[in-house]
Structure formats: structure tokens, C-alpha cells
Enzyme design. Sequence first.
Site, short mmCIF file in Angstrom:
data_model
loop_
_atom_site.label_atom_id
_atom_site.label_comp_id
_atom_site.label_asym_id
_atom_site.label_seq_id
_atom_site.Cartn_x
_atom_site.Cartn_y
_atom_site.Cartn_z
N LYS A 1 0.84 -1.20 0.00
CA LYS A 1 0.00 0.00 0.00
C LYS A 1 0.87 1.25 0.00
O LYS A 1 1.77 1.38 0.83
CB LYS A 1 -0.92 0.01 1.22
CG LYS A 1 -1.84 1.23 1.29
CD LYS A 1 -2.78 1.14 2.48
CE LYS A 1 -2.12 1.49 3.80
NZ LYS A 1 -1.81 2.96 3.88
N ASP B 1 -13.47 14.78 -3.80
CA ASP B 1 -13.57 16.08 -4.46
C ASP B 1 -14.88 16.08 -5.25
O ASP B 1 -15.69 15.17 -5.10
CB ASP B 1 -12.35 16.30 -5.36
CG ASP B 1 -11.96 17.77 -5.48
OD1 ASP B 1 -12.85 18.59 -5.82
OD2 ASP B 1 -10.79 18.11 -5.24
N ILE B 2 -15.07 17.07 -6.10
CA ILE B 2 -16.25 17.06 -6.95
C ILE B 2 -16.17 15.85 -7.88
O ILE B 2 -15.09 15.32 -8.13
CB ILE B 2 -16.40 18.38 -7.73
CG1 ILE B 2 -15.21 18.58 -8.68
CG2 ILE B 2 -16.54 19.56 -6.77
CD1 ILE B 2 -15.37 19.78 -9.60
N ASP C 1 -3.49 4.27 -1.84
CA ASP C 1 -4.37 4.68 -0.74
C ASP C 1 -4.31 6.20 -0.57
O ASP C 1 -3.70 6.71 0.37
CB ASP C 1 -3.92 3.96 0.54
CG ASP C 1 -4.75 4.35 1.76
OD1 ASP C 1 -5.90 4.76 1.58
OD2 ASP C 1 -4.23 4.23 2.89
N LYS D 1 -7.34 8.07 -0.90
CA LYS D 1 -8.66 8.47 -0.39
C LYS D 1 -9.18 9.73 -1.08
O LYS D 1 -9.50 10.74 -0.45
CB LYS D 1 -8.60 8.67 1.12
CG LYS D 1 -8.16 7.45 1.91
CD LYS D 1 -8.17 7.73 3.41
CE LYS D 1 -7.68 6.53 4.21
NZ LYS D 1 -6.22 6.28 4.06
N PHE D 2 -9.31 9.68 -2.39
CA PHE D 2 -9.76 10.84 -3.15
C PHE D 2 -11.14 11.30 -2.68
O PHE D 2 -12.03 10.48 -2.41
CB PHE D 2 -9.81 10.52 -4.64
CG PHE D 2 -8.48 10.19 -5.25
CD1 PHE D 2 -7.40 11.04 -5.11
CD2 PHE D 2 -8.31 9.02 -5.98
CE1 PHE D 2 -6.17 10.75 -5.68
CE2 PHE D 2 -7.09 8.71 -6.56
CZ PHE D 2 -6.02 9.57 -6.41
N THR E 1 -10.67 4.15 10.82
CA THR E 1 -10.60 3.26 11.99
C THR E 1 -10.17 3.98 13.26
O THR E 1 -10.32 3.43 14.35
CB THR E 1 -9.66 2.08 11.73
OG1 THR E 1 -8.36 2.57 11.40
CG2 THR E 1 -10.18 1.20 10.62
N THR F 1 -13.51 15.78 -10.92
CA THR F 1 -12.12 15.81 -10.46
C THR F 1 -11.71 14.47 -9.86
O THR F 1 -10.61 13.96 -10.12
CB THR F 1 -11.94 16.94 -9.42
OG1 THR F 1 -12.23 18.19 -10.03
CG2 THR F 1 -10.52 16.97 -8.88
N GLY G 1 0.60 -2.67 8.94
CA GLY G 1 1.70 -1.73 8.83
C GLY G 1 2.85 -2.02 9.76
O GLY G 1 3.70 -2.86 9.49
#
Length: 233
Positions: free
Chosen positions: A35, A67-68, A62, A64-65, A122, A71, A211
Site C-alpha cells: 500500500k 472532491d467534486i 491509498d 482516499k480521493f 478506523t 475531479t 503496517g
Amino acid sequence: MSACQTPLIVALDFPTREAALKLADQLDPALCRVKVGKELFTSSASGIVETLCDKGFEVFLDLKFHDIPNTTAMAVKAAAEMGVWMVNVHCSGGLRMMAACREELAKRSGPQPLLIGVTVLTSMEREDLAGIGLDVDPQEQVLRLAALAEKAGMDGLVCSALEAPALKAAHPSLQLVTPGIRPAGSAQDDQRRILTPRQALDAGSDYLVIGRPISQAADPAQALAAVVAEIRG
């Protein structure tokens, strides 16, 4: 590329390309995917994805987009053109935003990455949601956003393993990607709603993001092998 034989995704949560590749060189692409998050991508740009793909890894981007709709859809398209295996967007961006991403990927003639929605982070508990004006339990908000994601045609969700049983029951077609995984005996760090790898799979999770228990281990390859052994029983 070696096909990954496990549900494990190792988070390359490092500030530099060099540190991330040092860990990647100790991992087997047949045993895990990797990731790339905001810090690493911002410091290294798209070249880090290309390098990891060249090493045989399937990459979860990763970012995490959120937006409008147009975009966000164009960002997802750019990720697909990089060759990533999975990309995510915030479900809280709404139905039209998620649907725009799905429609953009459907135009591609080549491989499409898995399009995953982020529900509730989380680290967030009820008081955190209340602080942003949502007087609900995290699990209730997750279910609300999951319904939107399924309606938009998303492939799956990022969610806590504690939400997985309810999500699998309500939305069996969605693949569940679970962060906050800690092998038995590991510190919780800043992830609150956590389970062990075996517990998460039993709860209905399809992919597990791990991780620090691997990335900060004295021997990352050995730590990865131990988690693989745990989930294989």
C-alpha cells in the site's frame, strides 16, 4: 508478476522512497501486496508505483480521493493508468462522485483497478463523529455509506473488521479491506477498532492491511511469514 497468494497488504508508510523500497526488497510479492499512502506518494510521486510494479508487487494506492465528481473521476483514471491494483475514494463524497469514478473506469479497455470506498476511518469513535456533526455510532455510519457505495457500483469498502460481519450480511458482493490489523501481542498504536488477522478473516474481511507490526519489525520477512502462518492456521 507473481500472483499474490494471500490477502495481506503491507502498508509502506514511510516518508521517503528509499525507506519504502528498503522494506519492499525484504518482502515477497507472492505473500503480500503493498500500500502506498499520502506521505510516500507525495514525497515520491508516481515513480514509486512504477518501481513497485516492476518489482512484482500489486499496488494499493491509498490516497482516499474526495472532491467534486469529475475531479475525483479523473484522479481515479490517472491511478488506473499508473497500473495500480486498487484505488480508494471517500464514500462521504456522495453517490454522484462514486458513480462518476465507476463510469470513468468502465471506459477503459485494459485492466481496471478495484475501486474501493472509505467509510469511517478506523481511528474514529462516536465522539469523533459527534465532533463533525454526526450523532451516530461508527457502525451505523459505515452501513449508511456502504449502501451508497453498492448503489454506485463500487467493488468494495475499507472498513474495520468489527463492521465486517454486518457489511457482509447486508452487501455480500462488496470486498472488504480492513486496516487496523495487529497480530496477537502487537501494540494498538492509533488504530482503535482492531482485530487479529485470523479474527478479521473470520469476521468477513477479504483483504488485510498491516503496517508497523511488519514494517517496524527487526526482520520484516520473518514477521510477514509469521502472519501468513497465522492466517493459514
